[in-house]
Design an enzyme around this catalytic site. Structure first.
Site, short mmCIF file in Angstrom:
data_model
loop_
_atom_site.label_atom_id
_atom_site.label_comp_id
_atom_site.label_asym_id
_atom_site.label_seq_id
_atom_site.Cartn_x
_atom_site.Cartn_y
_atom_site.Cartn_z
N ARG A 99 -2.49 -0.25 -2.27
CA ARG A 99 -2.77 -1.41 -1.44
C ARG A 99 -2.79 -0.93 -0.06
O ARG A 99 -3.86 -1.82 0.40
CB ARG A 99 -1.28 -2.30 -1.63
CG ARG A 99 -1.08 -2.93 -2.68
CD ARG A 99 -2.10 -3.89 -3.09
NE ARG A 99 -1.79 -4.55 -4.61
CZ ARG A 99 -2.76 -4.39 -5.70
NH1 ARG A 99 -3.79 -3.72 -5.42
NH2 ARG A 99 -2.40 -4.84 -6.69
N GLU A 102 -6.55 -0.26 -0.33
CA GLU A 102 -7.41 -1.40 -0.61
C GLU A 102 -7.47 -2.43 0.76
O GLU A 102 -8.57 -2.84 1.07
CB GLU A 102 -6.67 -2.44 -1.60
CG GLU A 102 -7.33 -3.79 -2.07
CD GLU A 102 -6.50 -4.49 -3.14
OE1 GLU A 102 -7.15 -4.96 -3.88
OE2 GLU A 102 -5.31 -4.80 -2.83
N SER A 125 -10.41 8.51 16.32
CA SER A 125 -9.83 10.04 15.78
C SER A 125 -8.52 9.79 14.89
O SER A 125 -7.53 9.07 14.98
CB SER A 125 -9.48 10.70 17.10
OG SER A 125 -8.77 11.97 16.57
#
Length: 176
Positions: A99, A102, A125
Site C-alpha cells: 500500500r 501504491e 534526497s
C-alpha cells in the site's frame, strides 16, 4: 582467491545480526517510538538501525545502549559498520509495504510536479533524509497513520565540461 565476501554470505550475516538485534528489542518490551524518545532519533531511524539499514554513529551508541541495555559490545560494533542496505524482493507482497508503494506510485507524479514547481528541476534526497511514522486522531475520531518524508532538495546540474574535474585533470595532463 579474493577476500571479498559473496553476496549470499553478506545477506546471511545481515540476517543473523538483524535477528539478534530484533531479539534485544523484543526483550526490552519497548516500541520504536519509545526507543526514539530515549535516544533523540526518529522512530523510523531506530528501526533502520535495528534492521541494519542504517549505520550507527559512535556518539549515538551510548544512547542506544542506555535505551536497550542488552545490546552487546559486538552488536554495537557491528552496527557501526556500513550496512548492507537491501531488502527481500518478496517484501512488496506484504500488505502495508504494498500500500505504501501504491500510494507513492499513485501520488508520485503530482508530488514530482509540485517539487519542480516549488524548487525547480531536482529531486528529494533519500540520503539526507528523515522519516517518521506517527499516530493521530482524524477529524472523525478514527486513528490515522502519518508518514513524514523530509528530504533535502537536490537540484539537477547543468553538465558543463569546465566543471567536470576528471576532464579538466585529463586536459592538464594532455597539455603537459
Amino acid at each position: 582467491m579474493s577476500n571479498m565476501t559473496s553476496p549470499s554470505k553478506m545477506v546471511e550475516a545481515k540476517i543473523e545480526i538483524t535477528n539478534r538485534l530484533m531479539a534485544v528489542k523484543r526483550r526490552s518490551c519497548k516500541s520504536y517510538t519509545q526507543i526514539a524518545a530515549e535516544t533523540g532519533l526518529t522512530n523510523v531511524y531506530v528501526a533502520q538501525l535495528l534492521r541494519r539499514q542504517a549505520q550507527l554513529k559512535p556518539d549515538t551508541g551510548p544512547r542506544l545502549r542506555a535505551a536497550l541495555p542488552e545490546l552487546t559490545d559486538d552488536l554495537l560494533q557491528e552496527m557501526t559498520k556500513p550496512p548492507l542496505r537491501s531488502y527481500d524482493p518478496n517484501l512488496i507482497q506484504e500488505p502495508t509495504v504494498y500500500r505504501l508503494n501504491e500510494a507513492v506510485m499513485h501520488f508520485g507524479e503530482s508530488i514530482k510536479e509540485i517539487i519542480n514547481e516549488e524548487f525547480g528541476d531536482g529531486i528529494m534526497s533519500a540520503i539526507d533524509f528523515y522519516c517518521s511514522v506517527d499516530k493521530v486522531k482524524g477529524v472523525d475520531g478514527k486513528e490515522r497513520v502519518v508518514v513524514t518524508f523530509d528530504g533535502k532538495y537536490l537540484p539537477y546540474t547543468e553538465q558543463k565540461l569546465e566543471h567536470m574535474v576528471s576532464r579538466r585533470r585529463q586536459n592538464e595532463v594532455d597539455q603537459s
